[in-house]
Design a protein around this motif. Sequence first.
Motif, mmCIF file in Angstrom:
data_model
loop_
_atom_site.group_PDB
_atom_site.id
_atom_site.type_symbol
_atom_site.label_atom_id
_atom_site.label_comp_id
_atom_site.label_asym_id
_atom_site.label_seq_id
_atom_site.Cartn_x
_atom_site.Cartn_y
_atom_site.Cartn_z
ATOM 1 N N GLN A 1 0.821 -1.217 0.000
ATOM 2 C CA GLN A 1 0.000 0.000 0.000
ATOM 3 C C GLN A 1 0.856 1.269 0.000
ATOM 4 N N GLY A 2 2.175 1.091 -0.057
ATOM 5 C CA GLY A 2 3.062 2.244 -0.134
ATOM 6 C C GLY A 2 3.444 2.841 1.207
ATOM 7 N N TYR A 3 3.351 2.068 2.275
ATOM 8 C CA TYR A 3 3.665 2.585 3.608
ATOM 9 C C TYR A 3 5.059 2.151 4.074
ATOM 10 N N PHE A 4 5.761 3.114 4.665
ATOM 11 C CA PHE A 4 6.992 2.867 5.410
ATOM 12 C C PHE A 4 6.601 3.002 6.880
ATOM 13 N N GLY A 5 6.339 1.871 7.540
ATOM 14 C CA GLY A 5 5.754 1.970 8.870
ATOM 15 C C GLY A 5 4.384 2.618 8.746
ATOM 16 N N GLU A 6 4.179 3.733 9.445
ATOM 17 C CA GLU A 6 2.888 4.420 9.374
ATOM 18 C C GLU A 6 2.866 5.554 8.348
ATOM 19 N N TYR A 7 3.972 5.762 7.634
ATOM 20 C CA TYR A 7 4.085 6.920 6.748
ATOM 21 C C TYR A 7 3.992 6.525 5.273
ATOM 22 N N GLY A 8 3.463 7.446 4.463
ATOM 23 C CA GLY A 8 3.351 7.216 3.029
ATOM 24 C C GLY A 8 1.916 6.993 2.624
ATOM 25 N N GLY A 9 1.680 5.955 1.813
ATOM 26 C CA GLY A 9 0.327 5.630 1.384
ATOM 27 C C GLY A 9 -0.166 6.462 0.222
ATOM 28 N N GLN A 10 -1.482 6.443 0.050
ATOM 29 C CA GLN A 10 -2.153 7.188 -1.034
ATOM 30 C C GLN A 10 -3.354 7.914 -0.437
ATOM 31 N N ILE A 11 -3.130 9.099 0.068
ATOM 32 C CA ILE A 11 -4.213 9.884 0.660
ATOM 33 C C ILE A 11 -4.789 10.780 -0.435
#
Length: 400
Positions: free
Chosen positions: A13-23
């Motif tokens: 989902q594109g996360y480094f731990g809790e950071y990143g993603g697609q918001i």
Amino acid sequence: MSKYNFSAMPDAQGYFGEYGGQIIPPELQAVMNDIDRAYEEIRQTPEFQQELKTLFADYIGRPSPIFHARRLSNKLGGAQIFLKREDLNHTGAHKINHCLGEALLAKYMGKTKVIAETGAGQHGVALATACALVGIPCEIHMGQVDIEKEHPNVVKMKILGCDLIPVTRGTATLKDAVDSAFEEYLKDPQNFIYAIGSVVGPHPFPKMVRDFQSIIGAEAREQFLSRFNALPDYLVACVGGGCNAIGLFTAFLEDEAVQLIGVEPGGKGLDTGLHSATMTLGKPSSLHGMKCYVLETEDGEPMPVHSIASGLDYPGVGPQHCYLKDLGRAQYETATDQECLDAFMTLSRVEGIIPALESSHAVAWAIRNAPKLSPETRILVNISGRGDKDADYVANLLGL
């Protein structure tokens, strides 16, 4: 055996731990996922790998050398300072590494236009160069303040044939240029591609830009082992969005003895509000389609930020850097505008190397800390770009 394992970063989902993603809205997530699928498919092909390898060698001029700054080291006393010379790349900075990758990806995907933002103009020049090489129209959005500061790069972008869009909204700097470029991209995301200029934005861009920039650290690791049969004790790089730093750090992430130092803009002082010290004073939030540390106002809006270096005045930072900070794997410190100027002039006059103001933040850290360390200690500083673009600005500032 290292206690760290970064090989699976980011997750699906594109996360480094809790950071990143697609918001971002669902329809845009679909477009981003298409880019991710195309990237993962194309980058595995021998044709893409060979074309990029050839261009890295014959077009950019890689590998970039490592230079022992002996005179500077002797002047300071203490640790020995080495410089990874990304300023010697074609177009004068590390930005060309990922711009070539993104332009090739756009060509392989059949895109009709490449859109991007730029701060100091190095990303803009590099992308305009790459697009000229592969024959794709290029549109660059740049804040009016930065246009006035970085005249040499503005001229280069126009010569290279890009459509330069001045951005006058807000503070007319990097964050506003990102907003403007993204709005243009959203007009036709099926045919356009947004070539983000750092390890920021929605997945897959932090991953893609990191992958293309990781050549810096891969080379440095091999060069140091070949030369000293040992690794550097410290890696130091400036951090705005953070692509040159993550490019240097990636090959060393699991080498626990190597200390990773990111240097962000202290501006006119952390107590003045005129800085871009996102990692030092920011907090987890969301910006430009990702979760990361952000400098925000009391109303929850991105804070107007400041740096003498146009490429670093950004209120967010790459999500992988946020993860490395929380994990304690990397430390993030600051250098003020004055320290940056002093480092710019010192490196110029002691070693004959004029660094970009962005890179001068990392040089400032080395100048401040080398005297405290033993002569056996080796500091590797990433000179992410050359200072041609800043020469007139600095000369006017200092009355030279």
